[in-house]
Design an enzyme around this catalytic site. Structure first.
Site, mmCIF file in Angstrom:
data_model
loop_
_atom_site.group_PDB
_atom_site.id
_atom_site.type_symbol
_atom_site.label_atom_id
_atom_site.label_comp_id
_atom_site.label_asym_id
_atom_site.label_seq_id
_atom_site.Cartn_x
_atom_site.Cartn_y
_atom_site.Cartn_z
ATOM 1 N N ASP A 270 -1.619 74.085 27.384
ATOM 2 C CA ASP A 270 -1.180 73.028 26.441
ATOM 3 C C ASP A 270 -0.434 71.854 27.249
ATOM 4 O O ASP A 270 -0.274 71.906 28.495
ATOM 5 C CB ASP A 270 -0.212 73.441 25.335
ATOM 6 C CG ASP A 270 0.801 74.533 26.056
ATOM 7 O OD1 ASP A 270 0.986 74.568 27.106
ATOM 8 O OD2 ASP A 270 1.427 75.246 25.334
ATOM 9 N N ASP B 77 8.943 81.597 17.673
ATOM 10 C CA ASP B 77 8.245 81.343 16.307
ATOM 11 C C ASP B 77 7.039 82.124 16.555
ATOM 12 O O ASP B 77 6.080 82.105 15.532
ATOM 13 C CB ASP B 77 8.046 80.043 15.652
ATOM 14 C CG ASP B 77 7.391 79.220 16.513
ATOM 15 O OD1 ASP B 77 6.730 79.886 17.604
ATOM 16 O OD2 ASP B 77 6.936 78.139 16.022
ATOM 17 N N HIS C 131 4.517 81.736 18.516
ATOM 18 C CA HIS C 131 3.483 81.026 19.146
ATOM 19 C C HIS C 131 2.917 81.557 20.530
ATOM 20 O O HIS C 131 3.697 82.045 21.347
ATOM 21 C CB HIS C 131 3.451 79.528 19.258
ATOM 22 C CG HIS C 131 4.701 79.019 20.044
ATOM 23 N ND1 HIS C 131 5.458 77.928 19.879
ATOM 24 C CD2 HIS C 131 4.888 79.485 21.404
ATOM 25 C CE1 HIS C 131 6.096 77.359 20.751
ATOM 26 N NE2 HIS C 131 5.829 78.530 21.966
HETATM 27 C C1 F6R Z 1 3.807 76.723 27.295
HETATM 28 C C2 F6R Z 1 3.560 77.837 26.310
HETATM 29 C C3 F6R Z 1 4.521 78.478 25.068
HETATM 30 C C4 F6R Z 1 5.526 79.091 25.846
HETATM 31 C C5 F6R Z 1 6.494 79.738 25.178
HETATM 32 C C6 F6R Z 1 7.460 80.453 25.756
HETATM 33 O O1 F6R Z 1 2.578 76.379 28.045
HETATM 34 O O2 F6R Z 1 2.313 78.185 26.119
HETATM 35 O O3 F6R Z 1 3.665 79.201 24.421
HETATM 36 O O4 F6R Z 1 4.920 80.183 26.721
HETATM 37 O O5 F6R Z 1 7.016 78.622 24.170
HETATM 38 O O6 F6R Z 1 8.369 79.476 26.337
HETATM 39 P P1 F6R Z 1 9.680 80.090 27.512
HETATM 40 O O7 F6R Z 1 8.998 80.900 28.358
HETATM 41 O O8 F6R Z 1 10.182 78.626 27.857
HETATM 42 O O9 F6R Z 1 10.637 80.751 26.164
#
Ligand code: F6R
Length: 261
Positions: free
Chosen positions: A67, A136, A138
């Site tokens: 992303d 959430d 994702h």
């Molecule tokens: C970022 C991504 C997100 C993160 C997720 C966890 O490229 O794909 O899905 O993996 O938001 O983020 P952290 O590791 O900061 O808790």
């Protein structure tokens, strides 16, 4: 799905990096799908260490990130291009031309998704997709209700994600509200999935994703459809999983993991 619970964060991070490094040693032309975020910083630090101390060779590897924020120039310290340069690309022997992220500054927002999908296809598809999980549920920025067949596209970020990530922005309200993200369908097309989840704050959501029903309300649950998915957790993140004993038993008895134990 394989679920591996490690005693602490450092062991979970090191195991994740070891799985990526093993894949790269077997196939120097690997195409990786990569993630950003706090969880991945240790993984990239360990890969950089392996490059420096163990001659892990990235010279023929390709990467596609999940992303990128829309409207953030690549030079901005919060762009995912900046994150990847800072934590990985600037420190290893990968060719920058082989590293790809969606173009968050494109004038053609509706066309960027299909352009990115075509680039992944032209590279032969993703061999291994690295994933984290958001508060959430994702993966990438596939927020609740994202289609489980979705492809790369622009997406409005959910309030929980804005809250999770705005801490990096000054002022917090300057965080973009939209991002390009690979879709769930794009992620599921990867030949292998490795998800890393650490910390108590992720324990509820990862239990829903692994042991709950597959649902677009927790898009990470879609990895239950994948035929080669490994989820690596520290004990804190795994604390709400019901079948922990079973996961430990599988890890101990599956020959593939012998060299990683
Ligand atoms: C970022 C991504 C997100 C993160 C997720 C966890 O490229 O794909 O899905 O993996 O938001 O983020 P952290 O590791 O900061 O808790």
């Amino acid at each position: 799905m394989q679920v591996i619970i490690q005693p602490d964060t450092q062991s979970a991070v090191k195991l994740t990096a070891a799985v990526l490094a093993d894949a790269l040693r077997r196939n120097p032309e690997m195409t990786f799908g990569l993630a950003t975020g706090a969880t991945m910083e240790g993984v990239y630090a360990e890969l950089v260490r392996m490059y420096r101390e163990e001659k892990l060779d990235f010279s023929s590897a390709k990467t596609f990130n999940l992303d990128e924020y829309i409207g953030l120039p690549v030079e901005d310290k919060n762009s995912y291009r900046s994150y990847m340069d800072k934590h990985l690309f600037d420190h290893i022997n990968i060719k920058k031309s082989n590293t790809h992220l969606p173009n968050g500054m494109t004038p053609d927002i509706p066309g960027e998704g299909s352009r990115y999908e075509a680039a992944i296809k032209a590279a032969g598809g993703l061999d291994l997709q690295l994933l984290g999980i958001g508060q959430d549920g994702h993966i990438g920025f596939n927020e609740p209700l994202s289609s489980l067949r979705s492809r790369t596209r622009d997406k409005l970020l959910a309030p929980q994600t804005l809250q999770q990530n705005s801490i990096y922005f000054d002022p917090p309200e300057s965080m973009p509200r939209r991002a390009f993200t690979m879709g769930i369908g794009t992620i599921l097309d990867a030949r292998k999935i490795v998800m890393l989840v650490t910390g108590e704050s992720k324990s509820d959501i990862i239990a829903q994703a692994i042991e709950g029903p597959v649902s677009s309300m927790v898009t990470a649950s879609a990895i239950q459809f994948h035929n080669d998915a490994t989820v690596i957790l520290d004990q804190a993140a795994a604390s709400k999983l019901k079948a922990q004993d079973y996961y430990h038993w599988c890890f101990e008895n599956e020959p593939y993991w012998d060299k990683f134990r």
